[in-house]
Design an enzyme around this catalytic site. Structure first.
Site, PDB file in Angstrom:
ATOM      1  N   LYS A   1       0.725  -1.696  -0.052  1.00  0.00           N
ATOM      2  CA  LYS A   1      -0.077   0.204  -0.294  1.00  0.00           C
ATOM      3  C   LYS A   1       0.805   1.561  -0.192  1.00  0.00           C
ATOM      4  CE  LYS A   1      -4.374  -2.017   0.477  1.00  0.00           C
ATOM      5  NZ  LYS A   1      -5.536  -2.476  -0.574  1.00  0.00           N
TER       6      LYS A   1
ATOM      7  N   ASP B   1      -0.681  -0.350  -4.507  1.00  0.00           N
ATOM      8  CA  ASP B   1      -1.721   0.812  -5.055  1.00  0.00           C
ATOM      9  C   ASP B   1      -1.748   1.574  -3.848  1.00  0.00           C
ATOM     10  OD1 ASP B   1      -4.938   0.725  -4.037  1.00  0.00           O
ATOM     11  OD2 ASP B   1      -4.907  -2.652  -3.834  1.00  0.00           O
TER      12      ASP B   1
ATOM     13  N   GLU C   1      -2.481   0.122  -8.485  1.00  0.00           N
ATOM     14  CA  GLU C   1      -3.400   0.086  -8.090  1.00  0.00           C
ATOM     15  C   GLU C   1      -3.981   0.956  -7.989  1.00  0.00           C
ATOM     16  OE1 GLU C   1      -4.467  -4.228  -6.954  1.00  0.00           O
ATOM     17  OE2 GLU C   1      -6.041  -3.517  -5.568  1.00  0.00           O
TER      18      GLU C   1
ATOM     19  N   GLU D   1     -11.968  -2.281  -8.233  1.00  0.00           N
ATOM     20  CA  GLU D   1     -12.325  -3.069  -6.932  1.00  0.00           C
ATOM     21  C   GLU D   1     -14.042  -2.098  -6.482  1.00  0.00           C
ATOM     22  OE1 GLU D   1      -8.754  -3.215  -4.275  1.00  0.00           O
ATOM     23  OE2 GLU D   1     -10.194  -2.044  -3.556  1.00  0.00           O
TER      24      GLU D   1
ATOM     25  N   ASP E   1     -14.028  -8.582  -8.890  1.00  0.00           N
ATOM     26  CA  ASP E   1     -14.609  -8.942  -7.090  1.00  0.00           C
ATOM     27  C   ASP E   1     -16.179  -9.060  -7.736  1.00  0.00           C
ATOM     28  OD1 ASP E   1     -14.802  -9.891  -4.680  1.00  0.00           O
ATOM     29  OD2 ASP E   1     -13.675  -7.998  -3.664  1.00  0.00           O
TER      30      ASP E   1
ATOM     31  N   HIS F   1      -9.875  -9.240  -6.721  1.00  0.00           N
ATOM     32  CA  HIS F   1      -9.781  -8.419  -5.100  1.00  0.00           C
ATOM     33  C   HIS F   1     -10.336  -9.441  -4.428  1.00  0.00           C
ATOM     34  CE1 HIS F   1     -11.824  -5.719  -2.502  1.00  0.00           C
ATOM     35  NE2 HIS F   1     -10.527  -5.248  -2.116  1.00  0.00           N
TER      36      HIS F   1
HETATM   37 MG   LIG Z   1      -6.430  -2.726  -4.112  1.00  0.00          MG
END
Ligand SMILES: [Mg+2]
Length: 374
Positions: free
Chosen positions: A168, A197, A223, A249, A272, A299
């Site tokens: 992240k 992400d 992402e 997502e 997802d 996801h």
């Molecule tokens: Mg993500």
């Protein structure tokens, strides 16, 4: 064959340890909404969706119970397209996405499970049967980790047989993010896939500055670099920057995916089944992506998605997410040498240990009953 019974259950599932990203902050638990369908001749199917923390769980479960179950009772469960459209249009005015499509998703997945179990086929083969495995990546929810903690987490993924890593990011300081990414790239070497992400945190300009700075780390994708509503912004990040974009997502219909893919906003559509409209919608997005020469990633809920990616020819990576049901699963997802293997049990093959998870069950229906005012 007719649907005789539909059970809806809500659980608040604690995470083994709290996780943090750039947008949602600290997360300690998730809501799990389970749908179990039984036919008049005893066939069964199970599906679920989930939400972050306790947000929306009660509403999703109530929507299933009050508005979808009455549409399903007495219907033929094998006519999934017919039922999907019936549910979609029943919810359309309050839906098209959000809580409505989460509710539909749980039901749709249960219908596919039932149908595949009736055919005595594992889901990966029932849906298409391309391969029985998908390349896995470790999706750390690790925004607040120090660099040594990130490296520990990475070692954990490698020890678990996972060969691709995502972290992240989303800070104001691009220099600080470079330091974190550089540390992991150095740790895993030049050949393994590394992704980042942003969880929608950045503006398009911030994202473009960042991807230019990140180019030397050979990232496989960035992402959700910005909000999902800005399709033109995604197209700019894709085409003006050196790193492919993954997103999806927070796209909640086949139409939203079609726009993002057809307008050149994404290299790796990220679907997802729990928030897109179930397996029915994911397979349609997979085919749209295939026609645009794009490979699909997924996801979360890896125990379910492994069968979807294993079914299709244009599969990219399977996210091994930190929101895990592992502690409550009868069968653990098999991962080795970089790949996750789809279950060969009939249906999706995911079995929850109902006795074990019972302690986290929440009685949602009672919460919805208004006391009489007279
Ligand atoms: Mg993500």
């Amino acid at each position: 064959m007719k649907i005789e019974k539909v059970e809806t259950e809500l659980y608040h599932v604690p995470l083994a340890k709290p996780v943090v990203d750039a947008i949602h902050g600290v997360q300690r638990e998730f809501s799990l909404i389970v749908v179990k369908i039984t036919t008049d001749d005893g066939a069964t199917g199970m599906g679920y969706t989930y939400s972050v923390g306790k947000v929306g769980g009660t509403s999703i479960a109530t929507l299933v119970k009050d508005n979808l179950v009455p549409l399903l009772i007495g219907e033929d469960p094998r006519r999934i397209e017919q039922l999907w459209n019936k549910m979609w249009w029943a919810l359309h005015y309050v839906g098209r996405s959000g809580i409505a499509v989460f509710a539909l998703s749980a039901v749709d997945t249960a219908l596919w499970d039932l149908k595949a179990r009736m055919a005595n086929e594992p889901m990966w083969r029932f849906l298409g049967g391309h391969d029985n495995k998908a390349e896995a990546y470790g999706g750390g929810i690790d925004f607040d980790m120090t660099i040594p903690q990130l490296l520990d987490q990475t070692q954990g993924f490698l020890d678990a047989g996972i060969r691709a890593i995502k972290i992240k990011i989303g800070r104001e300081s691009i220099a600080q993010e470079c330091e974190r990414i550089a540390a992991i790239r150095e740790f895993i070497g030049p050949d393994k896939k590394l992704m980042v992400d942003v969880n929608m945190k950045w503006s398009v300009e911030q994202a473009l500055r960042a991807v230019r700075a990140f180019e030397k780390y050979d990232l496989y994708w960035i992402e959700e670099p910005t909000i999902p509503d800005d399709i033109e912004g995604h197209r700019r990040i894709e085409t003006e920057g050196p790193i492919p974009v993954a997103t999806g997502e927070n796209l909640h219909s086949i139409y939203e995916f079609k726009e993002m893919i057809s307008r050149g906003g994404v290299s790796f559509p990220d679907a997802d089944i729990s928030n897109l409209g179930g397996i029915t919608a994911l397979m349609k997005v997979a085919h749209i992506a295939e026609a645009y020469n794009r490979n699909l990633t997924t996801h979360g809920i890896q125990e379910m998605h492994v069968s979807c990616l294993a079914a299709i020819p244009n599969a990219s990576l399977l996210e091994i997410h930190a929101f895990r049901l592992d502690d409550f699963l009868v069968h653990q997802l098999e991962i080795r040498d970089g790949y996750a293997y789809a279950s060969d049990r009939p249906g999706h093959g995911v079995e929850i240990d109902w006795e074990k998870i019972a302690a986290h069950r929440v009685a949602f229906s009672e919460e919805c009953v208004m006391a009489p005012t007279y």
